[in-house]
Design a protein around this motif. Structure first.
Motif, PDB file in Angstrom:
ATOM      1  N   GLY A 263       8.257 -68.034 -10.339  1.00 47.88           N
ATOM      2  CA  GLY A 263       8.752 -66.951  -9.508  1.00 47.88           C
ATOM      3  C   GLY A 263       8.426 -67.072  -8.043  1.00 47.88           C
ATOM      4  N   ASP A 264       8.333 -68.290  -7.521  1.00 46.98           N
ATOM      5  CA  ASP A 264       8.162 -68.501  -6.076  1.00 46.98           C
ATOM      6  C   ASP A 264       9.547 -68.614  -5.447  1.00 46.98           C
ATOM      7  N   ASP A 265       9.914 -67.610  -4.653  1.00 49.18           N
ATOM      8  CA  ASP A 265      11.197 -67.658  -3.980  1.00 49.18           C
ATOM      9  C   ASP A 265      11.100 -68.574  -2.766  1.00 49.18           C
ATOM     10  N   ARG A 266      12.195 -69.263  -2.472  1.00 50.58           N
ATOM     11  CA  ARG A 266      12.191 -70.235  -1.376  1.00 50.58           C
ATOM     12  C   ARG A 266      11.835 -69.602  -0.045  1.00 50.58           C
ATOM     13  N   GLY A 267      12.214 -68.345   0.160  1.00 52.56           N
ATOM     14  CA  GLY A 267      11.907 -67.686   1.425  1.00 52.56           C
ATOM     15  C   GLY A 267      10.451 -67.361   1.613  1.00 52.56           C
ATOM     16  N   GLY A 268       9.645 -67.405   0.546  1.00 53.87           N
ATOM     17  CA  GLY A 268       8.216 -67.153   0.649  1.00 53.87           C
ATOM     18  C   GLY A 268       7.827 -65.683   0.637  1.00 53.87           C
ATOM     19  N   TRP A 269       8.803 -64.767   0.484  1.00 55.89           N
ATOM     20  CA  TRP A 269       8.470 -63.351   0.412  1.00 55.89           C
ATOM     21  C   TRP A 269       8.037 -62.942  -0.993  1.00 55.89           C
ATOM     22  N   ILE A 270       8.511 -63.656  -1.986  1.00 61.29           N
ATOM     23  CA  ILE A 270       8.139 -63.396  -3.379  1.00 61.29           C
ATOM     24  C   ILE A 270       7.408 -64.633  -3.895  1.00 61.29           C
ATOM     25  N   VAL A 271       6.136 -64.484  -4.245  1.00 59.66           N
ATOM     26  CA  VAL A 271       5.301 -65.586  -4.713  1.00 59.66           C
ATOM     27  C   VAL A 271       4.684 -65.194  -6.043  1.00 59.66           C
ATOM     28  N   ARG A 272       4.824 -66.074  -7.028  1.00 61.96           N
ATOM     29  CA  ARG A 272       4.383 -65.799  -8.397  1.00 61.96           C
ATOM     30  C   ARG A 272       4.998 -64.509  -8.919  1.00 61.96           C
ATOM     31  N   GLY A 273       6.206 -64.237  -8.453  1.00 62.54           N
ATOM     32  CA  GLY A 273       6.947 -63.084  -8.936  1.00 62.54           C
ATOM     33  C   GLY A 273       6.586 -61.768  -8.300  1.00 62.54           C
ATOM     34  N   GLU A 274       5.791 -61.781  -7.223  1.00 60.56           N
ATOM     35  CA  GLU A 274       5.387 -60.537  -6.579  1.00 60.56           C
ATOM     36  C   GLU A 274       5.663 -60.608  -5.074  1.00 60.56           C
ATOM     37  N   TRP A 275       6.052 -59.456  -4.521  1.00 59.29           N
ATOM     38  CA  TRP A 275       6.305 -59.374  -3.096  1.00 59.29           C
ATOM     39  C   TRP A 275       5.020 -59.554  -2.297  1.00 59.29           C
ATOM     40  N   ARG A 276       5.143 -60.219  -1.157  1.00 67.28           N
ATOM     41  CA  ARG A 276       4.017 -60.420  -0.255  1.00 67.28           C
ATOM     42  C   ARG A 276       4.271 -59.671   1.051  1.00 67.28           C
ATOM     43  N   ALA A 277       3.200 -59.319   1.717  1.00 72.27           N
ATOM     44  CA  ALA A 277       3.324 -58.572   2.971  1.00 72.27           C
ATOM     45  C   ALA A 277       3.931 -59.433   4.077  1.00 72.27           C
TER      46      ALA A 277
END
Length: 565
Positions: A526-540
């Motif tokens: 669940g690592d999205d290419r844009g880097g906003w979602i990592v291991r399936g969770e949203w990042r700040a």
């Protein structure tokens, strides 16, 4: 004492080795002559046939195909100005990137006057009336926002509302028809890009995505969908028949524009609190009508084939100065008096056309052999493109590319081997030039599959939003499996085009994770290419991720924008 009438002895005759020397010198001279004939003798004419020039009509004055006329004809007749989205795009964002000398002929083809409009849409970061930064734009395009967060950007949107609304309306026109100036000029002695710079379509989608995020942040859901839908429509206009004949660069613009609309919908509107049921129903209905971007088919590949063949034909027969002229065309920054618009494409050609190729074009070649190599490769690519699955298609394309690389690497001696074989064989040089600067297509098909996966994920997210809207208070907001969406919300369980298996779906907390495995065919957590979602969770903040080990991810709910410290 020897008598004068006696025959001379061997010692008094010419030594035998002098005869061998003259024979050897004659052989060497003959070999050198043959070699020079091979290197610099007259070239045979190009045969007009399907396996060489590919097109056999229409013909130019030199008896060879007029590729530009053929591509212009493939675009179909110009639509009426009021039916052509490109006309409105040109007038709102004048002059796009068209050179001043090209504007009259392009406008004439479009059926409009070459008169600059009174007002045009300026770039937000270049508008002197506001102080919009690139950082503001990047943030505003990613998540919903309000005027309190970015007052300068809100001021720009309000000031240019009419121009943006014109672009939204233009997206509903039935055609997008904008020929390259190269198609409209009769000069066949120029290497030219056949299609205009369509990055302005992507820029329009970026502006509308920014405004859609503003609408979502202010609760204007229907207005947000109109802007997002316009982005979808522009991407589809560029692929509607006969525009499937457009170049690879234009197809990349289409993919990027469509993916931006997907992100705006999944990152903002579908997860927005209070999304009205009628707006959601409209979104789902119109997504089905819009549909995914079509596969890259024969029309696209034929256009790319024509591009590769045409510049070889031009290099062989249409560049002034003969062999010296064509070598010069690949070595110096300007080709004749060609306009600036032609230089970037020619520079790209020079970069991909190696030193051995540049030397080879200074010699005598059999261009039929070079053209046959291009056609054979493109025939194999077309066969690979017809494979029924992404995995099978990519495997065959990668094999073709590996074979091409092995062929280009010569007989095992590297560059020395190419030189030796090239000097000795005109056919070898011709085949080598034919294989030089051949496009690699696996990346284009991979990007198109990614666009399809992104769109299908978005449609699935919309179906999940409809499921949630139909639940009573206290019920689970989302199903445990995607199979529960069938048949009310989907006729069948949606499949990931990268794997031909159902999308990854996990219930997480009060939301879910929905993902495609992406290009590597493996679910990477669940690592999205844009880097906003990592291991399936949203990042700040956006994180650095391994793009080669990333997925395409939708994660609901979408958290609000982090408050800046």
């Amino acid at each position: 004492m020897m008598r004068s009438d006696e025959p001379a002895t061997r010692d008094s005759r010419r030594p035998w080795w002098q005869d061998i020397r003259w024979i050897t010198a004659g052989l060497v001279a003959g070999i050198v002559g043959l070699l020079m004939w091979n290197l610099f003798g007259p070239e045979p004419p190009i045969t007009v046939a399907r396996n060489t020039t590919f097109l056999t009509a229409p013909l130019a004055a030199d008896g060879l195909p007029d590729y530009r006329a053929a591509l212009l004809a493939a675009m179909g007749p110009a639509p009426k100005p009021e039916e052509n989205a490109a006309v409105e795009l040109l007038q709102v964002m004048w002059p796009l990137k068209l050179e001043a000398a090209d504007l009259p002929v392009v406008c004439q083809a479009l059926g409009i006057l070459a008169v600059p409009p009174a007002e045009t849409l300026p770039s937000p970061t270049k508008d002197a009336a506001v102080r919009v930064t690139h950082e503001m734009l990047a943030a505003a395009r990613e998540r919903p926002w309000t005027g309190a967060e970015f007052p300068e950007l809100e001021a720009w949107l309000v000031a240019h509302e009419a121009a943006l609304d014109r672009l939204v309306a233009a997206a509903d026109r039935p055609r997008y028809w904008l020929p390259s100036p190269a198609m409209l000029r009769p000069n066949l002695q120029e290497f030219m890009e056949y299609h205009p710079d369509d990055t302005f379509v992507r820029l329009v989608a970026e502006h509308l995505r920014c405004r859609a995020m503003w609408h979502v942040g202010s609760g204007r859901h229907a207005a947000a969908w109109r802007d997002i839908r316009a982005g979808y429509r522009f991407s589809r206009l560029l692929t509607m028949p006969p525009n499937e004949t457009c170049s690879a660069g234009v197809h990349l613009t289409q993919d990027g524009t469509g993916t931006m609309a997907d992100r705006a919908l999944t990152h903002a509107l579908l997860g927005a609190p209070g999304l009205p049921a009628d707006v959601l129903a409209t979104i789902r209905r119109e997504l089905d009508l819009i549909g995914p971007l079509p596969d890259l088919g024969d029309a696209f590949l034929d256009t790319e084939r024509i591009t590769m063949i045409e510049w070889r034909v031009a290099l062989a027969k249409r560049i002034p100065g003969g062999r010296a002229g064509r070598r010069q065309a690949l070595e110096f920054p300007v080709l004749g008096a060609g306009p600036p618009a032609s230089r970037s494409w020619l520079d790209t050609l020079r970069q991909s056309f190696g030193t051995c190729d540049q030397a080879a074009v200074s010699t005598s070649l059999e261009w039929d052999i070079a053209l046959e190599r291009v056609n054979a490769y493109m025939d194999a690519v077309a066969a690979a493109a017809r494979r029924s699955t992404h995995v099978a298609r990519q495997a065959e394309l990668k094999r073709l590319e590996a074979d091409l690389c092995r062929s280009r690497n010569g007989p095992g001696w590297g560059g020395v081997g190419h030189v030796v074989c090239g000097i000795g064989s005109r056919k070898y040089r011709s085949a080598f030039v034919g294989e030089g600067s051949i496009w690699i297509f696996s990346d284009h098909f991979e990007i198109r599959t990614r666009s399809r996966a992104s769109f299908d994920l978005t449609r699935t997210a919309a179906a999940l939003a409809a499921w949630k809207a139909d639940r009573a208070a206290g019920d689970d907001p989302y199903p445990e499996t995607l199979a529960a969406l069938v048949p009310k919300y989907f006729p069948v369980v949606p499949l990931d085009p990268f794997s031909d298996k159902p999308f990854i779906y996990e219930r997480r907390g009060d939301g879910y994770l929905l993902a495609s495995v992406g290009e590597n065919g493996v679910y990477d957590g669940g690592d999205d290419r844009g880097g906003w979602i990592v291991r399936g969770e949203w990042r700040a903040t956006s994180q650095d991720v391994d793009r080669d080990k990333s997925d395409i991810v939708v994660r609901m709910p979408v958290p609000p924008r982090p408050v800046a410290p």
